[in-house]
Design a protein around this motif. Structure first.
Motif, PDB file in Angstrom:
ATOM      1  N   GLY A 126       0.812  -1.216   0.031  1.00 15.24           N
ATOM      2  CA  GLY A 126       0.019  -0.062   0.350  1.00 15.24           C
ATOM      3  C   GLY A 126       0.638   1.365   0.163  1.00 15.24           C
ATOM      4  N   LEU A 127       1.944   1.287   0.732  1.00 13.41           N
ATOM      5  CA  LEU A 127       2.555   2.305   0.754  1.00 13.41           C
ATOM      6  C   LEU A 127       3.239   2.692  -0.638  1.00 13.41           C
ATOM      7  CD1 LEU A 127       3.721   4.498   3.077  1.00 13.41           C
ATOM      8  CD2 LEU A 127       5.995   3.304   3.013  1.00 13.41           C
ATOM      9  N   ALA A 128       3.732   1.669  -1.154  1.00 14.35           N
ATOM     10  CA  ALA A 128       4.245   2.183  -2.584  1.00 14.35           C
ATOM     11  C   ALA A 128       3.170   2.642  -3.654  1.00 14.35           C
ATOM     12  CB  ALA A 128       4.910   0.677  -2.952  1.00 14.35           C
ATOM     13  N   GLU A 129       2.149   1.854  -3.479  1.00 13.66           N
ATOM     14  CA  GLU A 129       0.892   2.248  -4.403  1.00 13.66           C
ATOM     15  C   GLU A 129       0.520   3.712  -4.120  1.00 13.66           C
ATOM     16  OE1 GLU A 129      -2.366  -0.376  -4.356  1.00 13.66           O
ATOM     17  OE2 GLU A 129      -1.176  -2.102  -5.460  1.00 13.66           O
ATOM     18  N   ALA A 130       0.499   4.171  -2.773  1.00 11.66           N
ATOM     19  CA  ALA A 130       0.428   5.846  -2.709  1.00 11.66           C
ATOM     20  C   ALA A 130       1.580   6.638  -3.001  1.00 11.66           C
ATOM     21  CB  ALA A 130       0.494   5.772  -1.125  1.00 11.66           C
ATOM     22  N   ALA A 131       2.772   5.915  -3.204  1.00 11.32           N
ATOM     23  CA  ALA A 131       3.908   6.800  -3.947  1.00 11.32           C
ATOM     24  C   ALA A 131       3.681   7.143  -5.396  1.00 11.32           C
ATOM     25  CB  ALA A 131       4.923   5.934  -3.721  1.00 11.32           C
ATOM     26  N   SER A 132       2.754   6.189  -5.886  1.00 13.40           N
ATOM     27  CA  SER A 132       2.504   6.538  -7.270  1.00 13.40           C
ATOM     28  C   SER A 132       1.533   7.733  -7.603  1.00 13.40           C
ATOM     29  CB  SER A 132       1.522   5.335  -7.787  1.00 13.40           C
ATOM     30  OG  SER A 132       0.321   5.319  -7.310  1.00 13.40           O
ATOM     31  N   PHE A 133       0.923   8.305  -6.703  1.00 14.25           N
ATOM     32  CA  PHE A 133       0.225   9.488  -6.248  1.00 14.25           C
ATOM     33  C   PHE A 133      -0.643   9.248  -7.716  1.00 14.25           C
ATOM     34  CE2 PHE A 133       0.985  12.928  -3.421  1.00 14.25           C
ATOM     35  CZ  PHE A 133       2.071  12.098  -2.826  1.00 14.25           C
ATOM     36  N   ASP A 134      -1.411   8.076  -7.986  1.00 14.36           N
ATOM     37  CA  ASP A 134      -2.076   7.652  -8.866  1.00 14.36           C
ATOM     38  C   ASP A 134      -3.137   6.683  -8.587  1.00 14.36           C
ATOM     39  OD1 ASP A 134      -3.094   7.026 -11.385  1.00 14.36           O
ATOM     40  OD2 ASP A 134      -1.608   6.037 -12.187  1.00 14.36           O
ATOM     41  N   PRO A 135      -4.345   7.267  -8.406  1.00  7.03           N
ATOM     42  CA  PRO A 135      -5.450   6.147  -7.977  1.00  7.03           C
ATOM     43  C   PRO A 135      -5.813   5.030  -8.784  1.00  7.03           C
ATOM     44  CG  PRO A 135      -6.428   8.341  -8.127  1.00  7.03           C
ATOM     45  CD  PRO A 135      -4.805   8.587  -8.362  1.00  7.03           C
ATOM     46  N   ALA A 136      -5.476   5.382 -10.168  1.00 14.54           N
ATOM     47  CA  ALA A 136      -5.486   4.224 -11.183  1.00 14.54           C
ATOM     48  C   ALA A 136      -4.599   3.005 -10.789  1.00 14.54           C
ATOM     49  CB  ALA A 136      -5.007   4.833 -12.415  1.00 14.54           C
ATOM     50  N   VAL A 693      -4.166  19.319  -0.745  1.00 11.18           N
ATOM     51  CA  VAL A 693      -5.548  19.544  -1.190  1.00 11.18           C
ATOM     52  C   VAL A 693      -5.888  19.157  -2.315  1.00 11.18           C
ATOM     53  CG1 VAL A 693      -6.199  21.138   0.776  1.00 11.18           C
ATOM     54  CG2 VAL A 693      -5.534  21.677  -1.696  1.00 11.18           C
ATOM     55  N   GLY A 694      -4.790  18.695  -3.179  1.00 15.63           N
ATOM     56  CA  GLY A 694      -4.979  18.235  -4.567  1.00 15.63           C
ATOM     57  C   GLY A 694      -3.764  17.830  -5.148  1.00 15.63           C
ATOM     58  N   PHE A 695      -3.682  16.735  -6.359  1.00 15.70           N
ATOM     59  CA  PHE A 695      -2.518  16.244  -6.939  1.00 15.70           C
ATOM     60  C   PHE A 695      -2.997  15.873  -8.167  1.00 15.70           C
ATOM     61  CE2 PHE A 695      -3.820  12.927  -4.208  1.00 15.70           C
ATOM     62  CZ  PHE A 695      -3.629  11.762  -5.192  1.00 15.70           C
TER      63      PHE A 695
END
Ligand code: NOJ
Length: 754
Positions: A126-136, A693-695
């Motif tokens: 999960g921590l890695a997926e968050a690093a993608s900053f990409d919900p896809a 607040v956004g990315f």
């Protein structure tokens, strides 16, 4: 000149990540159908409830683990509502058959599992997926994970894990989305939507049980299961947003956490379960305990015995007890003594039955065992895992273009304990198999088939760090190190793969020392001493304190535990097939003594001033991080320009749009994550120095520009006070657009009085 022509081609993206998240939550044209289906389910639930004895009701509130004889007997006798940890379709069917043929009311069992970052096709943690900053990326993972889980009969996943944490010592930081509530909320919503779809009764969907409610990531000292003592405002502003986003995205399960919050165990907290979750958020799904968490109300010191623990939990609003059996065994006595009401028990049973009807298991209790292989590890899923891993990797440092490596290099040494290790699955890796793992050495061999690739581990990471040695690296003078030095000496370039064993992150894997375990720093130093080119790849589940590695290494790629395709993804990035674009979802401190260190802290009256002793700092070193939240480099370069706001004033319920242009100023295509932060400089309670607040993550060709728009509204600027109330206060709001939480462009607007 070049930039100007690129600007004239500028694209305008009007949708912010926040708006995207909201749009997907709005029910579509199927609203009327959905509500008639809901009414139909409600009448079925009530009809069934009317037929149930008290024993049968209490049985529905019991969740058991494994597929042993205890579970089989309980299934046959109608004494269990849910079972988790069975992952084989034939065994699921066999237990289900006992329930459907043996029990009086033939209520199917709900099968659950810890599908956290993949089931068989293991994706990045999960921590890695968050690093993608990409919900896809999260969507890809949970789409595959839901299909593979549902194929074997699992309809309840104990996921997503959304605990915000400021504690790199806490092993479970690996499972969540890091330190930021907004990023955590976006990832949580994406995971829930992908897991459940519009209808988790569909054959490829599962019910998502968000966890651990609440504030488990606030464990004091980073020690797992430890107490959490936080203000009401911290609870609501920092910890609750991702759970709330998951519930708003439709999550139909919530798992309570092990910890206390202000002395009240979450599993027995009426404030959390009934007032906030059910009352304020309108949650209508199933509230499950964590593993023996009801029983643990006794050692917590808020219940005298098992009956008392069941009383506290049920009256707080809990529906189902995992593993321990206090509700099932003492429920009748509690009812007789009027310590728990029948209406509370009926509600709990309804919450269980409703989920079972929605999961479709009354109509389809059994799965097609023959169909499982065709739904598992499909080539497209494996390719998605590889893309997800590459999209999650963060380029922490890259001096003088040390990366990417040339594919025409003829001799490569891959060294370090994780060079050819299959320990890349990470904690909670479902039924992921080590045999499916592409190691870093495998990936490099595949990427440069004509190169001579040598593998020299130098040392191994052998244990999980408590009773067993974490690392058996030899002394720097011993043969293992000599082999590494020889390999590096002999090669054109060396890839040093170091980090943690997967057991060093995850549950019950808190660490007091978050340096590279064992003698791995000495290994890096030994390679450096050869004077030959080298780069470092990190494999880990938490921020590590690596100032020495940073100083010694020309380039560092954070690869995390990237799942079964980590090795291919590392090679994709090392050789430039993929240009890294991920960013840190969590601060990397320099020293463990700086912890907790996070970007969105509130202000102090004495901000750090190097020229003044009496300011908030350490006497023995900087309080700045090694790498800040949001940091991550690329093989190209970007420039942000033209931050502008659509208005200078916002009504408290209105919105302002921030626009910013991002330009690829380098010579390669690449990704930038443009991050929008705000700060409220004068408020009734101190506000974070910066608040995400956004990315938006965008891919740009060399020279290309894109203008991005971000919506800033009451959710972006309002906050909860210590009275638990949400307020939007008038006054100035500063806006920052940046490529990390540090620096960037600034602007400001004013919130008008009501
Ligand atoms: C305990 C863990 O805290 C939780 O995350 C997990 O879902 C349960 N065990 C079941 O395995």
């Amino acid at each position: 000149m070049h930039i100007r022509s690129a600007r004239s081609r500028a694209l305008t993206v009007i949708v912010s990540a926040c708006a995207l998240a909201l749009a997907a939550m709005i029910p579509g044209s199927g609203g009327a159908v959905a509500s008639s289906k809901a009414a139909d389910i409600e009448s079925k639930v009530n009809a069934l409830l009317a037929k149930m004895t008290t024993d049968e009701k209490l049985a529905q509130l019991q969740q058991m683990v494994g597929g042993g004889t205890d579970v089989q007997e309980a299934a046959k006798a109608g004494k269990v509502g849910a079972v988790f940890g069975v992952t084989d379709a034939a065994q699921v069917n066999q237990i289900q058959r006992l329930a459907m043929e043996g029990s009086r009311l033939r209520i199917p069992i709900l099968f659950g599992y810890d599908t956290i970052h993949g089931f068989r096709t293991t994706f990045p943690i999960g921590l890695a997926e968050a690093a993608s900053f990409d919900p896809a990326v999260a969507t890809a993972d949970y789409t595959v994970a839901a299909r593979e889980s549902a194929a074997v009969g699992i309809k309840q996943i104990f996921s997503p894990m959304v605990d915000v944490s400021h504690e790199p010592r806490w092993g479970r930081i690996a499972e969540g989305s890091g330190e930021d509530p907004y990023l955590g909320a976006v990832m949580a919503a994406a995971k829930v939507r992908a897991a459940q779809g519009r209808d988790y009764g569909a054959p490829d969907k599962v019910m998502a049980e968000v966890k651990h409610f609440a504030a488990y990531g606030g464990a004091e000292g980073g020690r797992d299961y430890n107490q959490v003592d936080i203000s009401e405002s911290a609870l609501r502003n920092l910890y609750l947003p991702p759970y709330k986003a998951a519930v708003e995205a439709g999550a139909d399960g919530v798992m309570t956490s092990f910890n206390t919050v202000g002395g009240v165990p979450a599993t027995g907290s009426r404030q959390l379960l009934t007032e906030i979750l059910r009352g304020e958020w309108g949650f209508r799904g199933l509230i499950d305990s964590d593993y023996t968490a009801v029983q643990e109300l006794i050692p917590h010191g808020v219940a005298a015995d098992g009956a008392d623990a069941a009383r506290v939990a049920l009256n707080a609003g809990l529906d189902m007890e995992m593993v321990s059996t206090n509700i099932a065994t003492t429920g009748k006595q509690l009812l007789a003594e009027h310590k728990v009401s029948m209406s509370r028990v009926n509600d709990a049973v309804r919450n269980v039955l409703r989920v079972k009807f929605k999961a479709g298991i009354f109509e389809h209790p059994f799965v097609d065992e023959a169909a499982v292989p065709g739904k598992t590890m499909r080539p497209a899923d494996v390719a998605a895992a590889r893309a997800a891993a590459a999209r999650s990797m963060v380029l922490l440092k890259n001096d003088n273009g040390a990366l990417p490596l040339s594919t025409s290099v003829s001799k490569i040494a891959v060294v370090g304990p994780l060079a050819d290790s299959d320990d890349l699955l990470g904690p909670w890796s479902g039924i992921g198999r080590r045999g499916d793992v592409v190691t870093v050495a495998d990936g490099i061999r595949g990427a440069v088939p004509n190169a001579d690739v040598t593998v020299t581990p130098g040392c191994a990471i052998t244990g999980d760090g408590f009773d067993t040695p974490v690392n058996n690296c030899p002394e720097p003078t011993e043969p293992g190190f000599e082999d590494v030095k020889d390999a590096a000496d002999d090669a054109d370039v060396t890839v040093v793969v170091v980090g943690e064993a997967s057991g060093q992150s995850g549950e019950a894997a808190s660490r007091q020392n978050i340096d590279l375990p064992g003698r791995q720093q000495a290994l890096i130093d030994a390679v450096k001493a050869t004077g030959k080119p080298f780069v470092v790849v990190l494999v880990n589940g938490r921020p590590l304190t690596i100032p020495a590695a940073h100083d010694a290494s020309p380039a560092i790629l954070e690869a995390w535990f990237g799942g079964i395709q980590t090795g291919n993804a590392v090679a994709d990035v090392l050789f430039g097939k993929v240009n890294p674009g991920a960013k840190l979802p969590v601060t990397f401190p320099r020293y463990v003594g700086q912890v907790p260190l996070y970007y969105n802290h509130t202000r102090t009256g004495r901000p750090e001033d190097p020229n003044s002793k009496w300011t908030s700092k350490y006497a023995d070193g900087s309080s700045s991080p090694l790498y800040p939240f949001g940091h991550g480099l690329s093989y190209t370069s970007f420039r942000l320009s033209d931050l502008s706001l659509s208005a200078g004033t916002m009504r408290p319920n209105g919105a302002v749009t921030a626009s910013v242009t991002v330009t690829n100023t380098g010579s390669r295509a690449g990704d930038e994550v443009v991050q929008l932060y705000v700060n409220d400089p004068v408020a009734t309670i101190a506000q974070p120095v910066k608040r995400l607040v956004g990315f938006q993550r965008v891919t740009l060709a060399p020279g290309a520009s894109q203008t991005l728009r971000f919506r800033i509204d009451r959710d972006s600027v309002g906050f909860y006070g210590n009275d638990g109330k949400f307020v939007v206060e008038p006054g100035q709001i500063n806006v920052y657009a940046g490529a990390s939480s540090e620096g960037g462009l600034t602007s400001s607007f004013t919130i008008a009085p009501r």
